[in-house]
Structures are given as structure tokens and as C-alpha cells.
Design a protein around this motif. Structure first.
Motif, PDB file in Angstrom:
ATOM      1  N   PRO A  13      41.541  35.509  39.785  1.00  0.00           N
ATOM      2  CA  PRO A  13      41.880  36.692  40.596  1.00  0.00           C
ATOM      3  C   PRO A  13      42.167  37.945  39.777  1.00  0.00           C
ATOM      4  O   PRO A  13      41.879  39.059  40.210  1.00  0.00           O
ATOM      5  CB  PRO A  13      43.129  36.239  41.362  1.00  0.00           C
ATOM      6  N   LYS A  14      42.727  37.759  38.571  1.00  0.00           N
ATOM      7  CA  LYS A  14      43.039  38.918  37.734  1.00  0.00           C
ATOM      8  C   LYS A  14      41.796  39.560  37.131  1.00  0.00           C
ATOM      9  O   LYS A  14      41.858  40.711  36.663  1.00  0.00           O
ATOM     10  CB  LYS A  14      43.992  38.499  36.604  1.00  0.00           C
ATOM     11  N   VAL A  16      38.924  39.891  38.882  1.00  0.00           N
ATOM     12  CA  VAL A  16      38.091  40.471  39.948  1.00  0.00           C
ATOM     13  C   VAL A  16      37.842  41.960  39.734  1.00  0.00           C
ATOM     14  O   VAL A  16      36.700  42.429  39.869  1.00  0.00           O
ATOM     15  CB  VAL A  16      38.732  40.203  41.329  1.00  0.00           C
TER      16      VAL A  16
END
Length: 318
Positions: A13-14, A16
Motif C-alpha cells: 500500500p505504501k 501505490v
């Protein structure tokens, strides 16, 4: 070693924003022949995303974040270099910024293990490349390009040396930094060929693809970079203990601090490093060949107590 699935859930997620901004850059694909502030912004956004990624992973002034800090500042200087290289008149300034970035990356990778064989091969290749390019340069570039070549070659050497394939000490984060360094070199070789030798078809796409992949690999190396403090013979660790007892103490301390990483234990009598192990959530992983000194100067026997076998994983000691 942390499983790839767990890493993907934690890190994915970091990253993205990086993939989104890189996609936007390639979709818009503002030609580098038309320099503009807008083009500079879209070119730098992926690097800014990686800077944020490193910050989100954790950052402070303690020793355990020394690696992350150097990678962070390296990314910042690389981002400055990206911005300057948009305009051809700032080529030297951009090269200087990237030179600082290479030096910071190399300092993060460290000088141990030394691995002179890899360094010798890279030095010969860098010398050949510098000699070939020197014939096509003039003015200050005759000095600037060889200096930059030396810096990036040094960075690649340190990135490759730290992987330690043959000692079973490699981790996926070390592989990322190694791959990132090699891709960085490929990207710069493409720039050198395109600018000083012969134009390359689709040069902007090739250069930026390898460049963004390189910075991504180097940035990912901070994920597993936190290390327990290295204990010296004069530290608070009781060096009169056996290596096994000392490793247990360091293991417990590592879990108390919530830290994954590496630690070193020193022999009480010789003051040399007794062994080196990595602390993991499921125990102590001792993948390297033991560098065990005699624990007791009166006992010269090579008892099992004084040796640590390669590749042994101890049970959870908590």
C-alpha cells in the motif's frame, strides 16, 4: 526471514503512490526535448513518492535508522538531480547532485564485507568505460564524467558485495539494493551512449524505466534495515559470557526493543568478533560461517561451546 506475502501486505500500500505517479509520467510522456516546469514536476513525482515511502517506514536520529537516513538523503539528492537534468544547461549541476546520491547510497551499503574481487572487476570495467568516453568529451566533462563514473562504480561494488550469495547471508532487501544499483548503472550507461556516442531509439522510455526501477529497488532496501546495536568489548554487554549466553541476551534485548536485524558478539579474551547473527521473529538465524575465537584463554580446545555452526536456527528463546 519475513515471508514475501507478509512483506507485500505491509509494503504494497505504501508503494501505490509511486506506481501511480510513474504511470502518469509514462502516460503523459512529456518529451525531454521540451523542458518545462510541468515536465520537471511529473518527472520528480515518483522519486518524491519513494521519499515519502522511506519516511513512512520509520525515521529518527537513532543508530538503527542510519541506513534509512542515508538512503533518504540519497533519494532527495537524486530528485534534485532529476529536476536539474530537465534543462540541458544544468547537466553538470544534475550530475553533481547524482554524485552526492551515489556517495550516500554507498555509505549506506557500508564497507563490510569488503569483497575485493568484485571491486577489482568493477574497477576494470569503469576504467575501460572512462577511457572510451574520455575520447569523446571536452572541457570540464573530461574530468566530471570520470569522477561520476568512479562514484557510481563504487556504489555498485558496495551494493553487490553486501549480498554475500556464497555465505548464505543474502536477504531480499539486499537483493533489491543490488538490483537497484545495477539498473542505475544501466540507466546511466544509456544516458552516456545517447549523449556522447550515438542516439538511442526510445531513449527516454528506456532510461526512465531502468532509472525508476533502480530507485525503487534501493528504496525497498530500507524495509529490513533496522539493526540491533553492535556490541563492542567495552559496551554494556558482559563479554565474560560465552557466545551462546551473549547471543541469548542480545536476542531478548532485540525482542524487547521490537527490532529485527543483526548483532555481533565479541570474545572476552581476544576482543575479536565471535560470531554474527540475525534476529528474527522466530528465533536467532545464524547463516554465516562462524568466526569463533576461543572464549576462555585457558581453554584452547575447540569445544562445541566455542563454535557456531553455519545455517543453524535456534528455537524461540523468549
Amino acid at each position: 526471514m519475513t515471508s514475501p506475502k507478509a512483506v507485500l501486505k505491509s509494503v504494497g500500500p505504501k508503494l501505490v503512490p509511486f506506481f501511480k505517479t510513474a504511470t502518469v509520467y509514462f502516460v503523459l510522456f512529456i518529451p525531454d526535448k521540451n523542458p518545462s516546469v510541468l515536465g520537471m514536476v511529473f518527472k520528480c513525482l515518483p522519486l518524491i513518492s519513494l521519499i515519502v515511502f522511506v519516511l513512512l517506514h520509520g525515521m529518527n536520529l537513532s543508530d538503527e535508522y542510519a541506513y534509512s537516513r542515508r538512503i533518504l538523503f540519497g533519494l532527495i539528492f537524486a530528485c534534485i538531480g532529476d529536476a536539474l537534468l530537465v534543462w540541458p544547461s544544468y547537466f553538470l549541476h544534475g550530475m553533481a547532485a547524482f554524485g552526492v546520491a551515489q556517495a550516500l547510497y554507498a555509505s549506506a551499503f557500508g564497507m563490510r564485507p569488503f569483497n575485493p574481487h568484485v571491486g577489482s572487476v568493477i574497477a576494470v570495467m569503469a576504467a575501460i568505460a572512462s577511457f572510451y568516453l574520455h575520447l569523446m568529451l571536452d572541457g570540464i566533462l573530461m574530468f566530471a564524467v570520470p569522477c561520476y563514473t568512479m562514484l557510481i562504480s563504487f556504489m555498485i561494488w558496495r551494493a553487490i558485495a553486501r549480498v554475500q550469495f556464497f555465505d548464505d547471508l543474502w536477504t531480499w532487501t539486499k537483493l533489491c539494493s543490488c538490483g537497484g544499483a545495477v539498473l542505475f548503472c544501466i540507466s546511466d550507461i544509456l544516458i552516456a551512449i545517447n549523449d556522447f556516442v550515438v542516439p538511442i531509439p526510445y531513449q527516454q522510455a528506456l532510461i526512465m524505466t531502468t532509472y525508476y526501477a533502480a530507485q525503487l529497488g534501493i528504496a525497498l532496501s530500507v524495509v529490513d534495515s533496522k539493526a540491533t546495536a553492535v556490541k563492542s568489548p567495552t559496551s554494556s554487554l558482559d563479554t565474560s559470557r560465552s557466545p551462546k549466553e551473549s547471543s541469548s541476551l542480545l536476542h531478548d534485548k532485540a525482542f524487547t526493543n521490537g527490532t529485527n536485524g543483526t548483532a555481533k558478539v565479541f570474545s572476552a579474551d581476544t576482543k575479536k568478533e565471535a560470531f554474527h547473527f540475525s534476529v528474527e521473529s522466530n528465533g536467532i538465524h545464524c547463516p554465516m560461517r562462524a568466526l569463533v575465537a576461543h572464549h576462555d584463554s585457558q581453554n584452547k580446545s575447540s569445544s562445541p561451546r566455542n563454535k557456531l555452526c553455519c545455517g543453524v536456527k535456534t528455537p524461540n528463546l523468549r
